[in-house]
Design an enzyme around this catalytic site. Structure first.
Site, mmCIF file in Angstrom:
data_model
loop_
_atom_site.group_PDB
_atom_site.id
_atom_site.type_symbol
_atom_site.label_atom_id
_atom_site.label_comp_id
_atom_site.label_asym_id
_atom_site.label_seq_id
_atom_site.Cartn_x
_atom_site.Cartn_y
_atom_site.Cartn_z
ATOM 1 N N GLU A 48 1.125 -1.213 -0.108
ATOM 2 C CA GLU A 48 -0.097 0.043 0.137
ATOM 3 C C GLU A 48 0.749 1.298 0.032
ATOM 4 O O GLU A 48 1.736 1.662 0.885
ATOM 5 C CB GLU A 48 -0.854 -0.206 1.177
ATOM 6 C CG GLU A 48 -2.189 0.814 1.218
ATOM 7 C CD GLU A 48 -2.933 0.525 -0.166
ATOM 8 O OE1 GLU A 48 -3.120 -0.656 -0.584
ATOM 9 O OE2 GLU A 48 -3.377 1.505 -0.934
ATOM 10 N N CYS A 79 4.455 -2.371 -8.405
ATOM 11 C CA CYS A 79 3.118 -2.037 -8.046
ATOM 12 C C CYS A 79 3.234 -0.734 -7.137
ATOM 13 O O CYS A 79 3.493 0.351 -7.481
ATOM 14 C CB CYS A 79 2.514 -3.238 -7.277
ATOM 15 S SG CYS A 79 0.664 -3.124 -7.628
ATOM 16 N N ARG A 134 -4.743 -5.126 -7.432
ATOM 17 C CA ARG A 134 -5.364 -3.715 -7.344
ATOM 18 C C ARG A 134 -4.222 -2.958 -8.046
ATOM 19 O O ARG A 134 -3.702 -1.920 -7.281
ATOM 20 C CB ARG A 134 -5.580 -3.579 -5.845
ATOM 21 C CG ARG A 134 -6.690 -4.000 -5.020
ATOM 22 C CD ARG A 134 -6.806 -3.802 -3.778
ATOM 23 N NE ARG A 134 -5.781 -4.157 -2.980
ATOM 24 C CZ ARG A 134 -5.029 -3.262 -2.630
ATOM 25 N NH1 ARG A 134 -5.094 -1.984 -2.562
ATOM 26 N NH2 ARG A 134 -3.851 -3.795 -1.646
ATOM 27 N N HIS A 169 3.326 -7.910 -10.341
ATOM 28 C CA HIS A 169 4.172 -8.777 -9.391
ATOM 29 C C HIS A 169 4.921 -9.927 -9.750
ATOM 30 O O HIS A 169 4.696 -11.090 -9.409
ATOM 31 C CB HIS A 169 3.169 -9.273 -8.182
ATOM 32 C CG HIS A 169 2.487 -8.200 -7.309
ATOM 33 N ND1 HIS A 169 3.194 -7.751 -6.048
ATOM 34 C CD2 HIS A 169 1.605 -7.185 -7.754
ATOM 35 C CE1 HIS A 169 2.454 -6.778 -5.732
ATOM 36 N NE2 HIS A 169 1.417 -6.514 -6.520
ATOM 37 N N GLU A 171 7.359 -11.080 -8.404
ATOM 38 C CA GLU A 171 8.072 -12.005 -7.282
ATOM 39 C C GLU A 171 6.984 -12.895 -7.061
ATOM 40 O O GLU A 171 7.207 -13.787 -6.305
ATOM 41 C CB GLU A 171 8.317 -10.997 -6.184
ATOM 42 C CG GLU A 171 7.090 -10.629 -5.113
ATOM 43 C CD GLU A 171 6.305 -9.482 -6.169
ATOM 44 O OE1 GLU A 171 6.634 -9.091 -6.952
ATOM 45 O OE2 GLU A 171 5.625 -8.975 -5.082
HETATM 46 N N1 GLN Z 1 -3.191 -0.473 -4.623
HETATM 47 C C1 GLN Z 1 -1.858 -0.090 -3.955
HETATM 48 C C2 GLN Z 1 -1.731 1.154 -3.901
HETATM 49 O O1 GLN Z 1 -2.091 1.997 -4.460
HETATM 50 C C3 GLN Z 1 -0.867 -0.790 -4.976
HETATM 51 C C4 GLN Z 1 -1.170 -2.391 -4.979
HETATM 52 C C5 GLN Z 1 -0.166 -3.333 -4.942
HETATM 53 O O2 GLN Z 1 1.006 -2.998 -4.651
HETATM 54 N N2 GLN Z 1 -0.481 -4.670 -5.306
HETATM 55 O O3 GLN Z 1 -0.714 1.614 -3.155
#
Ligand code: GLN
Length: 186
Positions: A48, A79, A134, A169, A171
């Protein structure tokens, strides 16, 4: 070579395991003192971005990491890590390292497509299993940014100088070619 994996929140353990399998020394960055150790490359994992950004500042790690990236430390960002690097976010007021001249849209695939899998082409690597959770995508890039992959017209992986960033991702799959490419950059 030694790689430091940011480990304040998110999916960091899997990066470490994959890099160790490829022969790298790995340690986790959890607090400011960890930044005193020597490292040759940095991983910014998924998770996040708002939480990671807040913790980086609270833990006193933000400035030094930003300086290392600006000075050319090789970085692999996935991400949330991509969001931390981005110079612009189109749908969020947060700004973090701002070292990657791209505009990123957070949670860009909406709720229904929150998580999905796609097998797509990465330039210089080939077909790749891409796990999106996400995920953000990259809406636009400056002209010096090299686009490595697009999924249905949206940019999902780029390289700019020392920074290798993607919205999926690697990983979380068994395919370690992106991590190998990162180690080759170091
Ligand atoms: N939705 C997350 C964000 O905005 C990122 C998601 C993820 O790292 N898998 O930070």
């Amino acid at each position: 070579m030694t790689v430091a994996v940011l480990a304040v929140q998110g999916a960091f353990a899997e990066h470490g395991a994959m890099l160790e399998e490829l022969g790298a020394q790995v340690f986790e960055l959890r607090k400011a003192e960890d930044l005193e150790r020597h490292f040759d490359g940095l991983v910014l994992p998924g998770g996040e971005s708002t939480v990671q950004g807040k913790l980086l500042r609270e833990l006193g790690m933000f400035g030094l990491l930003q300086k290392k990236i600006e000075e050319g430390m090789p970085v692999l960002a996935t991400c949330a890590g991509l969001i931390l690097l981005a110079k612009e976010l189109s749908n969020d007021t947060g700004r973090y390292f701002c070292t990657l001249p791209v505009t990123v849209k957070r949670n860009a695939y909406g709720r229904q497509l929150g998580s999905f899998f796609y097998e797509g082409e990465i330039k210089g690597i080939g077909q790749y299993p891409m796990e999106f959770i996400r995920a953000p995508y990259i809406e636009s890039v400056d002209k010096e940014v090299y686009v490595l992959a697009e999924v249905e017209g949206k940019i999902v992986a780029v390289q700019y100088k020392n920074q290798l960033a993607m919205s999926f991702h690697p990983e979380l799959t068994k395919d370690s070619r992106i991590h190998k490419k990162f180690l080759d950059m170091i």
